[in-house]
Structures are given as C-alpha cells and as structure tokens.
Design an enzyme around this catalytic site. Sequence first.
Site, short mmCIF file in Angstrom:
data_model
loop_
_atom_site.label_atom_id
_atom_site.label_comp_id
_atom_site.label_asym_id
_atom_site.label_seq_id
_atom_site.Cartn_x
_atom_site.Cartn_y
_atom_site.Cartn_z
CB SER A 62 -6.68 8.84 -4.69
OG SER A 62 -5.61 8.98 -3.68
CD GLU A 120 -2.25 13.73 -7.18
OE1 GLU A 120 -2.62 12.91 -6.41
OE2 GLU A 120 -2.30 13.57 -8.33
#
Length: 451
Positions: free
Chosen positions: A117, A340
């Site tokens: 990520s 997110e």
Amino acid sequence: MMLLVHLLMGALAVSAVAGAVTGAVTGAGRDESSAAYWHAEAQAGIAARLARRPAERARNVIMFLGDGMSVPTLAAARTLLGQRQGATGEEAKLTFETFPTAGLVKTYCVNAQVADSACTATAYLCGAKANQGTLGLSAAVPRWDCDASTDTSQHVESIAEWALADGRDAGIVTTTRITHASPAGTFAKAANRHWENDAEVRQAGYDPQRCPDIAHQLVHNYPGNQFKVILGGGRREFIPTSSLDEEGRSGRRTDGRNLIEEWQRDKVSRNVSHRYIWNRDQLMDSYSSPPQYLLGLFENNHLQYHLQANSSTEPTLAELTEVAIRSLRRNEKGFFLFVEGGRIDHAHHDNLVELALDETLEMDKAVATATKMLSEDDSLIVVTADHAHVMTINGYSGRGNDILGPSREVGRDGVPYMTLSYANGPGFRPHVNGTRQNVTAEPNYPPTSLK
C-alpha cells in the site's frame, strides 16, 4: 496484477462527476430468458453514457481507494448487496459500477512483483512508481534508508500538493490510522511506511530529527499542516506513552510530545477556526458548520469494522465523507479529497470474508454520498484499488446461491467447500489422512454469525 479503476467524469484531464444510482438491483423480476431483454439493457447503457455532457474542467476531485479491493471482491460484494436486498444478487450493481468509464491499472513496485500500500500510494497519488514500503519518494531511495530520503530532489509531490498550490483545499478520510500507508501517500516523505511515530524511527537506528516520523510530518510539515480535513484513526501515533487517550489507551510516542495539542496550537497561532474531535457525536456537531480545520481521530488504532462497531459512537465512512465534502466545498476554487476504505484489506489478510465484503459496501455508500453532494458539471470522482488479495470464487453454484455459504457442489473427495476461499492466511485447515476438513461442520459455521 491488474485492478479496475472506475471514473465518474467529464473531461479526462480533471473533470466532472455524475449522480449514479445507489447500489441498485437490476433485472430482478423481469424476463431475463429473453434475448431482447439483454439487448435492451445494453442499448440503455449506451444511451445513458452518450447522454452525459462532460464538463471541460473539474474544480473538485475525490479519489476513493478500496485497499485490497480486488475484482473478485467486487463480484462477491455486489452479490452480497443484492442478496441482502432479497434478490439473487448477481445482477446487483455497486454505485461506482454505474460510472461511465472503467479501466485497468498495473500494480507492481519498481523492486517488487506484488505491490504494497505504500509504493502504490506513491504511484497513484504522486504519479511515480517507487520501491516497496516507501512513501513520497522516487525509486532512487531504498526502503529504510533515512539518509537517502533527506535528498529533496528525490521527493515527489502528491495531487494534494498540486491542489494546494492551485489555491484549492485538501483533505483525507480513512478507516485506518490516518498515518497508515495509503493516506500517508498524500503528505509523507518516508523511507519506511512503518515510521508512523518517533519510536519506530529510533528503533530502526535513526534520529527522528533527521527523518521525522509520519505523524509529525502530518502536523508540522507541508502539505499535511495545510489539510483542512483529517479524519481517521490512530490516536496512538500522536500522543506519548505516558498519556492515555479519551478511551483510556496509551500512546506510542517516546519523545513526550502530544501532536494533537501541537496541531491545535498551530491553528491558534494562525488565528483560524479549528476543532479536534474523537467520537461520532462530535462529528455530527460539525455537520452543518465545520470549522476551517477539522482533525478527527476516532480510535487509538484503526476504526472498528462496520459490522462490529457501535453505530452510536463510531462514524461510518459515508458520514466522514459527507462532513469532509461539506467542509472542503466552501473553497470557490475547489478541492482534492482522498477517501480510503482501508479495512477491506485487513479483513482479507485475516480471511474474514464477510467483513471484507461489508467494508466494500460501506465504501460504496460513501461513493454514493459523494455523487449526491457534487455536480457532474464541475467534479471528478475516481474509484480504484491499490492491490488485490488471494480470495477466489469457486465452483459452479446456481444463480442466487448464498455467496457466503458453501458451493452447491462437493469436491471429488466428497467434502463441501465454500464459494469464497483464500489461497493463504489463517483459514487453512490441515488435511487429515489426505482429506480436507468439512468446514461446514465446524462450530462457528455459518460465517453470517459475524452479524
């Protein structure tokens, strides 16, 4: 590895948004046995896309990131959505699946076949592929190399920085720690994604004065110190080990500093309205009239999974997104917002498939909220993922089979298997005498007991 990117847009450069239908089930109750039905559905889809009148330029840009949200995750989530509504499920559509434009992206790092990520955040937010585990740095900086990361010529700017330079506002929203890899990609320059507090930097053998931790960068460095909205989890990264947060949990900083208080003092010194909040009630208090600067840290660590959270105290991602938009859209020049759905990834790591799919649906609700609040005349919404997980959809079950249940078939060994399964992780059961275990006979079956 390739992942879908969905765009609700006008002109491709930086353009418009549209009002998509919220997670609606289509086709149910109609004559799907007729070829004419499918021809008409295809023509209607084409007509809807041709009817859109894209703007030439977007004032507002929102990027939604489903962390770990693979293509099979989308297929399973939309099926779960439809089945929760009493339909067969496969025909359902997530909000962002109604967007007129979709594409595929590659997700490798410069030095890694499978992306994490951090390097992906650098890629999609800063436009440059990087090394695994690094944030806001070019691939010339190896992971854990503090000294190399201090070379500002190797720093890359994020779209949040571009927005601020253009006079727009910027903000971040996440269900993870606000210092976690994905949101940190908007503001941090760090040779290790785990350097979220000063203790982590010291443990790696470096001086936080030379390589400031990610929480410190958010509060004191540009562009983080200019973000109008910061909403997520991770209070522990901002307070010292000697302090307890509002819910009685200790911090992780060893420098004795309380960065929440330092954030507040910075706003006082700039004579701007501001507020620090830590629970849903306080968020709702800011609903109609948010201050100029809003910092919300709702958990010591990550936000709780939606299915396991107390809905009266824990805000949803859609609620966080709405407050963020209400705050940022006051800037006439526009804004950039990063949102997110970070716990899709965490649930997949732990093989908790219902939680992963529910977190996907929660992010979709946030997307629906954004499309209702913004006009396609001047806004762009992008929905994407950063990497995938090894969840697979198995078997040849009939239409409408419980997506969280076993396949309608059994293996050649006569043992049932689940429709959704993982290629690695804690869900593995050792074979006994060469035979798989029957998971449907275990005491915690069915998986819907999580609800």
